[in-house]
Design an enzyme around this catalytic site. Structure first.
Site, mmCIF file in Angstrom:
data_model
loop_
_atom_site.group_PDB
_atom_site.id
_atom_site.type_symbol
_atom_site.label_atom_id
_atom_site.label_comp_id
_atom_site.label_asym_id
_atom_site.label_seq_id
_atom_site.Cartn_x
_atom_site.Cartn_y
_atom_site.Cartn_z
ATOM 1 N N GLN A 33 1.781 12.037 4.244
ATOM 2 C CA GLN A 33 1.337 10.347 3.877
ATOM 3 C C GLN A 33 0.489 10.028 4.654
ATOM 4 O O GLN A 33 0.315 9.242 5.663
ATOM 5 C CB GLN A 33 2.584 9.591 3.711
ATOM 6 C CG GLN A 33 2.301 7.995 2.974
ATOM 7 C CD GLN A 33 3.479 7.339 3.427
ATOM 8 O OE1 GLN A 33 4.000 7.238 4.680
ATOM 9 N NE2 GLN A 33 4.291 6.047 2.482
ATOM 10 N N TYR A 37 -1.215 -2.584 3.963
ATOM 11 C CA TYR A 37 -2.448 -0.929 4.202
ATOM 12 C C TYR A 37 -3.313 -1.944 3.731
ATOM 13 O O TYR A 37 -3.479 -2.227 2.636
ATOM 14 C CB TYR A 37 -1.842 0.092 4.113
ATOM 15 C CG TYR A 37 -0.651 0.037 5.100
ATOM 16 C CD1 TYR A 37 -0.514 -0.814 6.737
ATOM 17 C CD2 TYR A 37 0.592 0.482 4.894
ATOM 18 C CE1 TYR A 37 0.867 -0.635 6.994
ATOM 19 C CE2 TYR A 37 1.581 0.653 6.004
ATOM 20 C CZ TYR A 37 1.561 0.046 6.867
ATOM 21 O OH TYR A 37 3.152 -0.087 7.551
ATOM 22 N N GLY A 91 19.073 7.711 2.908
ATOM 23 C CA GLY A 91 18.979 6.844 4.142
ATOM 24 C C GLY A 91 18.374 5.819 4.410
ATOM 25 O O GLY A 91 18.123 5.490 3.404
ATOM 26 N N ARG A 92 17.501 5.583 5.501
ATOM 27 C CA ARG A 92 16.355 4.414 5.891
ATOM 28 C C ARG A 92 16.704 3.636 5.258
ATOM 29 O O ARG A 92 17.387 2.523 4.653
ATOM 30 C CB ARG A 92 15.335 4.697 4.624
ATOM 31 C CG ARG A 92 14.591 6.143 4.824
ATOM 32 C CD ARG A 92 12.961 6.229 4.479
ATOM 33 N NE ARG A 92 12.373 5.470 5.707
ATOM 34 C CZ ARG A 92 11.641 4.847 5.566
ATOM 35 N NH1 ARG A 92 10.944 4.429 4.910
ATOM 36 N NH2 ARG A 92 10.862 4.428 7.025
#
Lengths: 741, 275
Positions: A498, A579, A720-721
């Site tokens: 990424q 960002y 997850g995360r």
């Protein structure tokens, strides 16, 4: 004790009879403004658990109720001419009129005084009783008179509905969805005795107006008079399903649904019960059920507690939890009905799954236990459209949705589970550490379809922290190639990088110390769409000029070339979370007045230019995804319409997949951190723009993955995360040493 | 172990002695609550007294309503307590849930969340600033826990703190909040896991005084106070079940606060934990 019940509906009568039954010599009077036999409304639905409660509270009325009930198991979803049947539901319904007769009779038997045709216009006249039970319904006069004490709020929810009855005896709770030139209409219908069924028609306000059903002002109708033109319209609309049976009204007219809440349900000796205290939309259960459960809790508290204050407090504490849970489910259900237009592209199995799990009270695994055949059908359908098995042959045993393949660009992911290698923060000058590379390797051997290496910087100044890994130097290519080479032939997982440029969130200290804390020493200058600092401690970035934009674009292209050389199978571009590229997309952070600011197409121009340039560089056979914020989660941010438009633009410029996130545009966002918290945004983008999406955000197990996929909220899910301890099935395979033999 | 500093009327020597005895074990920390418009001791003053008579236990605020205080002064007080105690402070902060505490102070109730976020950033900076002593024992200052419910509080926790402190309830409620805290942590891109702290109240063989204290202390939450009072731990079994449930949900440290200021309750808790 002298007890006054204001309102002789099921809640008031049931409270009266349970109190009388306790045999404490209470003197109980019920005031009802209508005559004993007058009633509006049709059937009342009870679930198995409510019936259990009624059986425990009073066996006599339970027996009478049960013997008058229509009972059924299936829920049918009729959509696009197909009927999907869900079993394993135990429902019963009774005519409201019959229920009232049973409760009245039992009240009389127990010595309760019933006063019909006795409207209580001013509750003050009754406040001398020891206990006043205000069960006077959704428009409670008692609540209004004591509004300063109860602090009620009423919310008018979107949508219009009308209660009708049909002579068609149904065999199932039936949802019908239909559309015509005026709009979309749906029916909730269920049997309540052997020859009649409730038939509620519901639609959004626009369809209602288009159909001309606003011609008759509901308020202008006399009590008991029905809106006969609307009934005729509905009869024609559902002629096929009604199959020649009659559709009738009884004082039927269009209503807006009103959700009632009260800050408190008690004031001195007055207590609110049933609809007077709370309402929850009928699409998740009846108000009668809640009212009768209130009555059970109230009488139990009065038995148990020594004084009235304590008893009323205990009643409210006890019931509030259940009621608020039902109201939360009702609000999810209402939300589903307000947005289901975006699901009309779904095929029947997916549409039915989405409907049946709308309130979030039923999980994938619950539903499978309840009706294995239904979930099996969904799995076979999902497997087939995903291309599980070979050559479209019917699947004898279908995999769970999580373990079906996903075609993406020119390749196929072996399953729909993605794992993320979080930023490690220990890179040196952009070179990933051996530990970071080992994590990537471990995850790639873990059985997932896709492994994402999060946040790889495209330039030194595009790093978030000094320890971010990069692809801005040919030395980085070598480091990544080492691990990707080691994986060759050992895994079917695709590994993707990424690429990101931090923009105004760059030059910060390691995230072990907190996020977005600016570097004090060796800080580097920041750039963003507009010169706005991220937080009040961040340095002000410079607005990126055209020269800088070209340099950033070229950095992304060069990083993409290195990623391809290193052997990454997939590539992502980070256009989210505040960002650099995200700062162009959000109106909160883009205040430019050149061609790159203003309306959405202008704000998207530079991000799309970067995407197009990368797409031209990145091999056409390998998937390219974009991580994009579909909401800023704060006022003044990207709208839902803009999010959908942005998704279309990105897909049109060659993004094979959108990884949909939200928030972090500024520190002042309002997130939710419930399970799968980004899924609503993925749902919006996927089904609003017809694009392939990945979702993430606290997805703890494959049950949730299956649910998100089956409901069509995403095509791929990050498990997850935060990562739970690796489940056994994700245990890494033994590394195959010995030259790939 | 919670100190009885939050129970109105608790004698000063009882609070201090309680801390001394908690330091003998088996407890890892002593903790205090915070209110302005209430009969409790100031948390930092109470912990200072506790610091003087203890050597081992951590000194924990659970929580301190930071927005009520001037930030630079608060940072210096916390750094001082940390330095005087040999680095034993864990600072739990939150906005608090009561408006009347704010109305009693000079701080406006509106904007308290944003103020707390700023305070956390300012305190961290001040602890690193050599011009403002004393230097904290740990680089960057003592560990910070943030409490509160809802997305913004969790995002604040994830952005600025070392962990999350939950406001109490059965293990199931803690587990849910812990899941959200971990999710917020990962969403903020923080490495590893947040520390997860929980709290509960005990009063063995409660004669009603403990329950009344909770009903009074939590009166501002309305009918939910009943639920909180129902959660009072009154038997050794209930305490052990609570510990096990919290441990299973991933709790790093559970703070048990006395609901009555009676020295004998401390002995009984030690007893219950020893079994």
């Amino acid at each position: 004790m002298k007890v006054t019940c204001i309102g002789g509906g099921p809640g008031g009568l049931y409270t009266a009879l349970l109190l009388a039954k306790a045999g404490r010599g209470h003197e109980i009077t019920v005031y009802e403004r209508q005559a004993a036999s007058d009633t509006f409304g049709w059937g009342v639905v009870f679930s198995a658990s409510t019936l259990g409660g009624l059986a425990d509270a009073d066996a006599d009325t339970y027996d009478a109720i049960l013997s008058s009930c229509a009972r059924w198991d299936p829920v049918d979803v009729v959509y696009r001419g197909t009927r999907v049947r869900a079993r394993g539901n135990r429902f019963a319904a009774i005519a409201r009129k019959r229920l009232l007769a049973i409760l009245q009779e039992r009240c009389r038997e127990l010595g309760v005084s019933l006063r019909f045709g006795a409207e209580v216009a001013d509750p003050a006249a009754h406040l001398d009783a020891d206990l006043v039970v205000a069960a006077d319904g959704v428009h409670s006069v008692t609540r209004s008179r004591l509004a300063s004490a109860f602090a009620p709020t009423t919310t008018v929810e979107g949508g219009k509905f009308i209660w009708l009855v049909t002579t068609k005896p149904l065999r199932a709770f039936t949802f019908l969805f239909t559309a015509n030139e005026h709009g979309r209409f749906q029916v909730h219908a269920y049997p309540f005795d052997e020859h009649t069924s409730t038939w509620i028609v519901e639609c959004d306000e626009r369809s209602w107006r288009n159909a001309g059903m606003d011609a008759v002002d509901p308020a202008a109708l006399r009590p008991g008079e029905s809106d006969s033109d609307s009934i005729e319209y509905c009869r024609r609309l559902f002629a096929d399903e009604l199959d020649g049976h009659k559709l009738l009204g009884n004082g039927s007219k269009w209503y807006d649904w009103v959700t009632v809440r009260n800050k408190t349900w008690r004031h001195r000796n007055v207590v609110l019960l049933g609809d007077a205290a709370h309402t929850a939309h009928w699409s998740v259960g009846s108000g009668t059920k809640l009212a009768m459960e209130d009555a059970i809790a109230l009488t139990a508290a009065l038995e148990r507690c020594e004084d009235l204050d304590t008893a009323l407090a205990a009643y409210e504490a006890d019931r509030r939890v259940a009621v608020e849970r039902t109201q939360a489910a009702a609000s999810e259900s209402l939300d589903w009905f307000s947005r289901y237009g975006r699901y009309l592209g779904f095929e029947p199995p997916q549409f039915a799954y989405s409907l049946l799990t709308r309130s979030k009270r039923v999980t994938y695994d619950n539903l499978r236990l309840r009706d294995p055949e239904l979930v099996g059908g969904v799995e076979r359908w999902f497997g087939q459209v995903s291309g599980a098995g070979s050559d479209g042959a019917a699947l004898l045993v279908a995999p769970q949705p999580a373990f079906t393949p996903l075609r993406l660009g020119g390749v196929t992911l072996v399953n729909r589970v993605a794992l993320v290698a979080d930023r490690a923060g220990d890179a040196v000058d952009g070179t990933p550490s051996p530990g970071h590379l080992a994590t990537v390797e471990r995850l790639a051997l873990g059985g997932a379809g896709l492994v994402v290496v999060e946040s790889v910087a495209v330039s030194p100044s595009g790093r978030v922290t000094r320890g971010d890994a990069g692809l801005y130097d040919d030395r980085h290519t070598g480091a990544w190639r080492t691990v990707l080479g080691r994986l060759a032939g050992r895994t079917s997982a695709l590994v993707g990088a990424q690429l990101s440029h931090a923009g105004r969130r760059g030059s910060t200290r390691p995230r072990s110390a907190g996020s977005d804390r600016p570097l004090r020493d060796e800080a580097w200058p920041l750039v963003a769409a507009s010169p706005l600092p991220y937080n009040r401690f961040s340095p002000t970035p410079a607005a990126l000029d055209r020269h800088g934009m070209t340099a950033v674009r070229d950095d992304f292209v060069a990083a993409a070339r290195r990623a391809a050389d290193a052997g990454f199978d997939a590539l992502g571009l980070h256009f989210g979370h505040g960002y650099l590229l995200a700062s162009f997309i959000s109106p909160l952070t883009n205040h430019r007045d050149d061609g790159y600011g203003g309306d959405l197409p202008a704000r998207m121009a530079f991000p799309l230019e970067v995407l197009a340039a990368v797409r031209a560089e990145w091999p056409a056979s390998r998937p390219l995804w974009v991580t994009v914020s579909a909401s800023d989660l704060q006022p003044g941010g990207l709208t839902e319409t803009e999010a959908v438009s942005a998704a279309r633009l990105l897909a049109g410029e060659g993004a094979d997949l959108l990884d949909v996130v939200a928030g972090h545009t500024t520190p002042a966002f309002h997130p939710s951190y419930d399970t799968a918290f980004y899924a609503p945004w993925s749902d919006l983008v996927r089904n609003g723009a017809s694009v392939t999406t990945m979702t993430s955000g606290s997805i703890p197990d494959t049950g949730v993955v299956n649910d998100l996929l089956a409901a069509g909220k995403a095509d791929l899910c990050v498990l997850g995360r935060p990562s739970p301890p690796p489940p056994p099935w994700l245990a890494p395979a033994q590394p195959a040493h010995g030259g790939g033999s | 172990m919670g100190l009885p500093a939050g129970v109105p009327g608790a004698p000063g020597d009882l609070v201090v002695d309680w801390a001394r005895r908690a330091d003998d074990g088996p407890f890892a920390s002593v903790a205090v609550v915070d209110r302005l418009r209430y009969g409790n001791y100031d948390p930092l003053i109470a912990l200072s007294a506790a610091a003087a008579v203890t050597r081992r236990v951590r000194l924990v605020t659970c929580i301190l309503i930071a927005p009520l205080r001037e930030t630079a002064t608060l940072a210096k007080q916390v750094a001082s307590l940390d330095a005087l105690s040999g680095g034993r402070v864990t600072l739990g902060v939150a906005t608090g849930a009561r408006r009347d505490d704010y109305d009693t102070s000079e701080t406006a109730y509106g904007g308290r969340g944003a103020r707390l976020s700023d305070q956390l950033a300012v305190m961290r900076s001040q602890w690193e600033d050599p011009a403002v002593g004393p230097a904290p024992c740990r680089p960057g200052g003592p560990p910070i826990l943030v409490g509160g419910t809802g997305g913004p509080a969790l995002a604040r926790m994830a952005a600025f703190a070392d962990g999350y402190v939950h406001a109490g309830g059965p293990p199931r409620a803690f587990a849910r909040a812990a899941g959200q805290a971990r999710a917020a942590w990962a969403d903020a891109g923080r490495p590893d896991q947040p520390q997860l702290w929980g709290m509960g109240y005990f009063a063995f063989d409660d004669d009603g005084a403990g329950r009344d204290y909770l009903l009074d202390y939590y009166a501002f939450v309305g009918p939910f106070a009943q639920r909180i009072a129902d959660g009072l731990l009154t038997t050794p079994l209930a305490v052990r079940e609570m510990l096990e449930g919290y441990a299973e949900a991933g709790c790093d440290e559970l703070l048990l606060f006395p609901a009555t200021a009676s020295a004998e309750q401390l002995d009984r808790l030690v007893d219950a934990l020893a079994r």
